[in-house]
Design a protein around this motif. Structure first.
Motif, PDB file in Angstrom:
ATOM      1  N   LEU C 225       0.836  -1.201   0.000  1.00  0.00           N
ATOM      2  CA  LEU C 225       0.000   0.000   0.000  1.00  0.00           C
ATOM      3  C   LEU C 225       0.875   1.256   0.000  1.00  0.00           C
ATOM      4  O   LEU C 225       0.625   2.200  -0.746  1.00  0.00           O
ATOM      5  CB  LEU C 225      -0.909  -0.022   1.232  1.00  0.00           C
ATOM      6  N   ALA C 226       1.909   1.223   0.833  1.00  0.00           N
ATOM      7  CA  ALA C 226       2.810   2.380   0.911  1.00  0.00           C
ATOM      8  C   ALA C 226       3.495   2.605  -0.437  1.00  0.00           C
ATOM      9  O   ALA C 226       3.631   3.737  -0.896  1.00  0.00           O
ATOM     10  CB  ALA C 226       3.850   2.157   2.009  1.00  0.00           C
ATOM     11  N   ARG C 227       3.897   1.511  -1.088  1.00  0.00           N
ATOM     12  CA  ARG C 227       4.526   1.635  -2.407  1.00  0.00           C
ATOM     13  C   ARG C 227       3.531   2.215  -3.406  1.00  0.00           C
ATOM     14  O   ARG C 227       3.886   3.048  -4.242  1.00  0.00           O
ATOM     15  CB  ARG C 227       4.995   0.263  -2.927  1.00  0.00           C
ATOM     16  N   ALA C 228       2.284   1.729  -3.329  1.00  0.00           N
ATOM     17  CA  ALA C 228       1.269   2.203  -4.267  1.00  0.00           C
ATOM     18  C   ALA C 228       1.032   3.698  -4.076  1.00  0.00           C
ATOM     19  O   ALA C 228       0.939   4.441  -5.051  1.00  0.00           O
ATOM     20  CB  ALA C 228      -0.024   1.423  -4.061  1.00  0.00           C
ATOM     21  N   TYR C 229       0.973   4.132  -2.826  1.00  0.00           N
ATOM     22  CA  TYR C 229       0.805   5.561  -2.545  1.00  0.00           C
ATOM     23  C   TYR C 229       1.954   6.338  -3.159  1.00  0.00           C
ATOM     24  O   TYR C 229       1.758   7.364  -3.811  1.00  0.00           O
ATOM     25  CB  TYR C 229       0.814   5.808  -1.032  1.00  0.00           C
ATOM     26  N   ALA C 230       3.176   5.834  -2.931  1.00  0.00           N
ATOM     27  CA  ALA C 230       4.358   6.544  -3.417  1.00  0.00           C
ATOM     28  C   ALA C 230       4.335   6.641  -4.926  1.00  0.00           C
ATOM     29  O   ALA C 230       4.616   7.698  -5.494  1.00  0.00           O
ATOM     30  CB  ALA C 230       5.618   5.847  -2.930  1.00  0.00           C
ATOM     31  N   SER C 231       3.968   5.533  -5.607  1.00  0.00           N
ATOM     32  CA  SER C 231       4.004   5.600  -7.072  1.00  0.00           C
ATOM     33  C   SER C 231       2.848   6.455  -7.579  1.00  0.00           C
ATOM     34  O   SER C 231       2.975   7.112  -8.613  1.00  0.00           O
ATOM     35  CB  SER C 231       3.992   4.198  -7.687  1.00  0.00           C
ATOM     36  N   ALA C 232       1.728   6.478  -6.833  1.00  0.00           N
ATOM     37  CA  ALA C 232       0.640   7.370  -7.233  1.00  0.00           C
ATOM     38  C   ALA C 232       1.091   8.822  -7.106  1.00  0.00           C
ATOM     39  O   ALA C 232       0.797   9.653  -7.971  1.00  0.00           O
ATOM     40  CB  ALA C 232      -0.586   7.114  -6.370  1.00  0.00           C
ATOM     41  N   ASP C 233       1.825   9.111  -6.025  1.00  0.00           N
ATOM     42  CA  ASP C 233       2.366  10.463  -5.846  1.00  0.00           C
ATOM     43  C   ASP C 233       3.295  10.812  -6.991  1.00  0.00           C
ATOM     44  O   ASP C 233       3.249  11.910  -7.545  1.00  0.00           O
ATOM     45  CB  ASP C 233       3.144  10.554  -4.529  1.00  0.00           C
ATOM     46  N   ALA C 234       4.153   9.844  -7.339  1.00  0.00           N
ATOM     47  CA  ALA C 234       5.107  10.089  -8.409  1.00  0.00           C
ATOM     48  C   ALA C 234       4.367  10.325  -9.715  1.00  0.00           C
ATOM     49  O   ALA C 234       4.745  11.200 -10.498  1.00  0.00           O
ATOM     50  CB  ALA C 234       6.055   8.896  -8.538  1.00  0.00           C
ATOM     51  N   ALA C 235       3.274   9.562  -9.945  1.00  0.00           N
ATOM     52  CA  ALA C 235       2.486   9.740 -11.160  1.00  0.00           C
ATOM     53  C   ALA C 235       1.875  11.132 -11.182  1.00  0.00           C
ATOM     54  O   ALA C 235       1.858  11.805 -12.213  1.00  0.00           O
ATOM     55  CB  ALA C 235       1.399   8.671 -11.242  1.00  0.00           C
ATOM     56  N   ASP C 236       1.411  11.584 -10.017  1.00  0.00           N
ATOM     57  CA  ASP C 236       0.871  12.945  -9.914  1.00  0.00           C
ATOM     58  C   ASP C 236       1.947  13.950 -10.288  1.00  0.00           C
ATOM     59  O   ASP C 236       1.696  14.904 -11.017  1.00  0.00           O
ATOM     60  CB  ASP C 236       0.398  13.226  -8.482  1.00  0.00           C
ATOM     61  N   ASP C 237       3.160  13.714  -9.755  1.00  0.00           N
ATOM     62  CA  ASP C 237       4.263  14.622 -10.045  1.00  0.00           C
ATOM     63  C   ASP C 237       4.479  14.723 -11.548  1.00  0.00           C
ATOM     64  O   ASP C 237       4.638  15.801 -12.094  1.00  0.00           O
ATOM     65  CB  ASP C 237       5.555  14.120  -9.387  1.00  0.00           C
ATOM     66  N   GLU C 238       4.476  13.574 -12.204  1.00  0.00           N
ATOM     67  CA  GLU C 238       4.690  13.560 -13.644  1.00  0.00           C
ATOM     68  C   GLU C 238       3.592  14.352 -14.341  1.00  0.00           C
ATOM     69  O   GLU C 238       3.854  15.137 -15.247  1.00  0.00           O
ATOM     70  CB  GLU C 238       4.705  12.117 -14.161  1.00  0.00           C
TER      71      GLU C 238
END
Lengths: 230, 228, 241
Positions: C225-238
């Motif tokens: 879940l923590a990884r998913a949050y992080a990659s979602a954040d990164a996707a937002d950043d992109e």
């Protein structure tokens, strides 16, 4: 600085900024709100790490150790003064931290240059906004830094104060110190810069020596540039 | 521009903090008034016929001391934030550790100041026959203050950058205060009862070890807590 | 927090079936099997009666929480400060959260057992006190994480707090120990650690294994879940860049 960039989470505040400031130069950087001006200043002051690219002062990489920090003076958005202490106490404190040889004399000299010596023993909190800004400028220059960073230094300054600031910057130019002024007040900054640049949306969209621009036309050009979105 | 040595810079910062506190007096007044009020309230919270005030005194002393200390620690880095003076410290050509040590020294002075009022107040209000134990109590107080300050200063630096600074400090700091308060209160009890200080040797060694470990650990940890 | 919901939805859709995978199913089955065995197929302890059966849940939870979960948290935190890999921060915080759950189990089951066997809900015994304070520290750790917006700063703050907590534990232990030796208390009815009969030992080992497995399953789920949050954040950043 070369290819400097900085991201704040999802926002890209600086995007590949490359600029050089030589000794005796005074670079004025213009830009609308949110263009990344303050971010740039904070990186150069060593308060922020760049996400990409690099910045060097006298060959030393930023953010570096005490040696680099000692070469920089900063006038930031906030005065960085202690409101409960007097102007003199604030400046002596800073001079001591920067290892200035004679803190009391340097503090008095710096206050004299900005014309606050007669109010030196008033607590900063009872000084007006403009006088506080003058003390903040004196604070940044008390250790005669090689690079002086000024973030919107004209805020709250009266014509006298602006003249004092111009005087200080002219003096630095003669002494071979570099300065970077970041502002959106064109007229004041054009009067004292040797180079001018426009920062828009994290990128340098214009850069030229001051001598090649006509102040009146520059302002119109700047407005068009910003209106056109860089 | 070689910059200033770490300890010299720390002293400059500590002196500045003390000057600010002397000028405003806000935190010191609130901490000492709190200590006196709490001493009075604690007295009435117990049945004096069931528990003698002498048995109560060491515990009361250390509980009020902990909480009044938190008042000062909260301000420590909070005061740097109003005009972003902390940026001024961070851009100075000094080691990061000097900022921590300077702040910690100022907090130590603050806590000792509170103790100078709180300890005599509790001794008077609770009729504690201290006599020769006073020096022992002072030594225990100093040892305890060092431990509290080391941990408290670090957490103060951390929580100022969070959303609910003042509320968070007790939550993260108090568990760390537990061994210190326990040791100080137990050692004080031994001393007040007129027993030799050697009987409290274990507690005093515990305090000393805590001071050493956490003063070192927190000084090393501070640079990691700086925003960049 | 609608933004968070949207993010976790997006994260969930990326990995079908969500964070609970086969390990979790096996772990739950193992825990259920252990409970069934403990309740129906393990002899009742003569002195403590039925209450002793809590021990099969309590002791393994304590072991997993105190040694495995917080050990991993401290280790991952130390490695984070060294390597600055955000995954280590996610691992440390996941382990802290799951560890908090197991510590809560310990703190709830302990008094129930204590009341029937010792006759008191709580004693200020070294182990109990330590567990309580660890629980409070982890709670503070998680609240601190929630109060820091910047991801990097949050990771560093929590790593520093976790490491200081690891330093603190011996001190709490020592002070509670000193407190007890200076204030001798009436010896409470303590089971004098008899060697367990083989049937009980088997159940206990089974409980230990299944609780450990449950910890691993929950940690994997929380970490995913923590990884998913992080990659979602990164996707937002992109998306913003």
């Amino acid at each position: 600085m070369t290819g400097l960039s900085r991201r704040f989470g999802r926002r890209r505040a600086l995007d590949g900024v490359t600029l050089t400031v030589g000794p005796g130069d005074c670079l004025a950087i213009f830009g609308p709100n949110g263009a990344g001006k303050s971010t740039l200043i904070r990186i150069l002051a060593g308060l922020l790490e760049p996400s990409g690219g690099s910045a060097r002062i006298a060959g030393l990489e930023l953010p570096g150790g005490p040696a680099v920090r000692g070469m920089v003076g900063l006038v930031a958005h906030h005065s960085m003064l202690y409101p409960a202490l007097t102007a003199r106490e604030n400046l002596v404190f800073v001079a001591q931290l920067f290892g200035v040889r004679n803190p009391r004399a340097s503090a008095a000299a710096a206050l004299e240059r900005v014309g606050v010596l007669d109010r030196a023993d008033t607590p900063v909190r009872s000084l007006s906004r403009g006088l506080q800004q003058r003390v903040a400028i004196a604070r940044a220059a008390v250790h005669a830094p090689r690079l002086l960073l000024l973030d919107e230094p004209f805020t709250g300054l009266d014509p006298d104060g602006c003249a004092g600031l111009t005087e200080i910057l002219a003096e630095r130019r003669r002494a071979g110190g570099a300065s970077i002024v970041v502002t959106h007040q064109l007229a004041d900054a054009l009067a004292l810069a040797t180079h001018v640049a426009v920062l828009y949306d994290g990128r340098v969209v214009r850069y030229e020596p001051r001598g090649t621009v006509d102040p009146d036309r520059y302002a119109d050009g700047y407005r068009e540039l910003v209106a056109a979105g860089g | 521009m070689a910059g200033t040595s770490t300890w010299a810079a720390a002293l400059v910062i500590a002196r500045k903090d003390v000057a600010v506190e002397v000028r405003t007096r806000a935190a010191f007044l609130s901490a000492t008034v709190f200590a006196l009020l709490a001493a009075a309230i604690f007295y009435y919270a117990w049945d004096p016929t069931a528990v003698s005030s002498l048995d109560l005194a060491p515990g009361v002393l250390w509980v009020i001391f902990t909480f009044s200390g938190l008042l000062g620690l909260n301000r420590s880095f909070g005061a740097e934030l109003s005009e972003r003076a902390i940026d001024g410290l961070l851009t100075a050509p000094i080691a990061r550790e000097a900022i921590f040590l300077g702040k910690a020294l100022a907090n130590l002075a603050f806590l000792i100041g509170v103790q100078l009022i709180a300890i005599p107040a509790v001794i008077l209000l609770y009729n504690v026959p201290v006599g020769r134990a006073l020096w022992g109590i002072a030594a225990v107080g100093l040892l305890a203050a060092i431990g509290l300050v080391a941990v408290g200063t670090l957490f103060s630096a951390m929580v100022v950058n969070t959303r609910f600074a003042e509320l968070l400090l007790p939550m993260v700091a108090l568990p760390f205060f537990v061994p210190v308060i326990m040791a100080a209160a137990q050692a004080t009890t031994t001393l007040v009862a007129g027993r030799p200080i050697a009987e409290a040797g274990g507690w005093i060694r515990l305090l000393g070890a805590f001071d050493l470990v956490f003063a070192a650990a927190c000084t090393v940890a501070y640079p990691f807590t700086i925003e960049r | 927090m609608p933004a968070d919901e949207a993010r976790s939805e997006r994260a969930g859709s990326r990995k079908r079936g969500g964070p609970f995978d086969w390990v979790f199913v096996v772990a739950v089955a193992a825990v259920v099997a252990t409970i069934v065995r403990a309740v129906y197929f393990t002899p009742v302890e003569a002195r403590q009666g039925a209450a002793q059966k809590i021990f099969y849940l309590h002791a393994p939870s304590a072991f997993v929480a105190l040694y495995v979960a917080f050990g991993l948290m401290a280790l991952a935190s130390a490695l984070y400060l060294w390597l600055r890999d955000p995954r280590l921060d996610q691992l440390a915080s996941s382990s802290a959260e799951v560890g908090l759950a197991f510590t809560t189990v310990v703190l709830v089951t302990g008094p129930i057992w204590g009341k029937t066997v010792w006759g008191a809900w709580w004693t200020w015994d070294a182990r109990l006190t330590l567990t309580l304070f660890l629980w409070l520290i982890i709670l503070g750790y998680l609240v601190l994480r929630g109060a820091v917006e910047d991801r990097q700063l949050r990771a560093r703050y929590s790593a520093v707090l976790a490491l200081l907590a690891a330093l603190l534990i011996p001190f709490i232990h020592l002070s509670v120990y000193l407190f007890r030796t200076l204030h001798p208390q009436p010896i409470v009815l303590k089971p004098s650690a008899p060697s367990l009969p083989p049937e009980m030992l088997t159940t206990f080992l089974m409980a230990l294994a299944s609780i450990l497995l449950l910890y691993v399953a929950l940690l994997r789920a929380r970490y995913a879940l923590a990884r998913a949050y992080a990659s979602a954040d990164a996707a937002d950043d992109e998306a913003y860049a």
